[in-house]
Design a protein around this motif. Structure first.
Motif, PDB file in Angstrom:
ATOM      1  N   GLU A  32       0.776  -1.132  -0.036  1.00  0.00           N
ATOM      2  CA  GLU A  32      -0.115   0.050   0.154  1.00  0.00           C
ATOM      3  C   GLU A  32       0.873   1.200   0.045  1.00  0.00           C
ATOM      4  OE1 GLU A  32      -3.796   1.873   2.371  1.00  0.00           O
ATOM      5  OE2 GLU A  32      -2.904   0.018   2.942  1.00  0.00           O
ATOM      6  N   TRP A  33       2.227   1.372   0.494  1.00  0.00           N
ATOM      7  CA  TRP A  33       3.171   2.303   0.731  1.00  0.00           C
ATOM      8  C   TRP A  33       4.245   2.024  -0.007  1.00  0.00           C
ATOM      9  CZ3 TRP A  33       0.828   6.507   2.368  1.00  0.00           C
ATOM     10  CH2 TRP A  33      -0.267   6.694   3.091  1.00  0.00           C
ATOM     11  N   THR A  34       4.895   2.967  -0.363  1.00  0.00           N
ATOM     12  CA  THR A  34       6.267   2.755  -1.034  1.00  0.00           C
ATOM     13  C   THR A  34       7.441   3.361  -0.173  1.00  0.00           C
ATOM     14  OG1 THR A  34       6.228   4.351  -2.660  1.00  0.00           O
ATOM     15  CG2 THR A  34       5.370   2.153  -3.159  1.00  0.00           C
ATOM     16  N   GLY A  35       8.495   3.003  -0.377  1.00  0.00           N
ATOM     17  CA  GLY A  35       9.630   3.763   0.609  1.00  0.00           C
ATOM     18  C   GLY A  35      10.878   3.289   0.223  1.00  0.00           C
ATOM     19  N   THR A  43      18.140   1.939   7.203  1.00  0.00           N
ATOM     20  CA  THR A  43      17.919   2.909   6.170  1.00  0.00           C
ATOM     21  C   THR A  43      17.860   4.229   6.949  1.00  0.00           C
ATOM     22  OG1 THR A  43      15.561   2.628   5.995  1.00  0.00           O
ATOM     23  CG2 THR A  43      16.973   1.567   4.582  1.00  0.00           C
ATOM     24  N   ASP A  44      18.044   5.212   6.476  1.00  0.00           N
ATOM     25  CA  ASP A  44      17.896   6.313   6.995  1.00  0.00           C
ATOM     26  C   ASP A  44      16.286   6.911   7.228  1.00  0.00           C
ATOM     27  OD1 ASP A  44      20.531   6.954   7.318  1.00  0.00           O
ATOM     28  OD2 ASP A  44      20.620   7.839   5.337  1.00  0.00           O
TER      29      ASP A  44
END
Length: 142
Positions: A32-35, A43-44
């Protein structure tokens, strides 16, 4: 008999009293979400953005509907139910991981709750790899 549903309308139309299988994608459901992609060492901090290719029912919708159907089916019975809900894509990119990295999630703590016999054994968080043993003890499976 098993009812097979492939969309939110089919899930909402399902009635208690039988088996239900919901398959909402041909493979892994789109996130549903990307990052930023996960990487060894972390990760930062970043902000996720909505994924335009997400089109299935939300995890909360699937979970609520499953709990409602199972509760209605077992409410006046001594039989309980088991429902496992996973909302992560930890296992998705095995083919692209370097050796030794694809199993990094194994043994992580997961939230767990239960009601009924031996429920105290599944309260709070548990090691992900212990869930199988906890369930076999609760169900008296050898």
């Amino acid at each position: 008999m098993c009812l097979f549903v492939t969309d939110e309308a089919g899930l909402n139309a399902a009635k208690p009293g039988g088996r239900l299988l919901g398959l909402f994608a041909d493979g892994n459901m789109p996130q549903e979400w990307t990052g930023p992609a996960a990487k060894v060492g972390g990760t930062d901090p970043a902000r996720c953005t909505p994924n335009g290719s997400f089109g299935g029912p939300h995890l909360s919708t699937m979970a609520s509907r499953a709990i409602g159907l199972l509760d209605a089916q077992t409410r006046h019975s001594r039989k309980g139910f088991f429902l496992q809900i996973e909302g992560a894509s930890m296992k998705m990119n095995y083919a692209t991981n370097t050796p030794g990295q694809s199993q990094e999630h194994t043994g992580t703590q997961v939230r767990i709750a239960a009601k009924g016999p031996q429920a105290a054994g599944v309260l709070g968080v548990t090691d992900q790899t212990d869930l199988f043993r906890t369930l076999t003890r609760a169900l008296d499976i050898r």
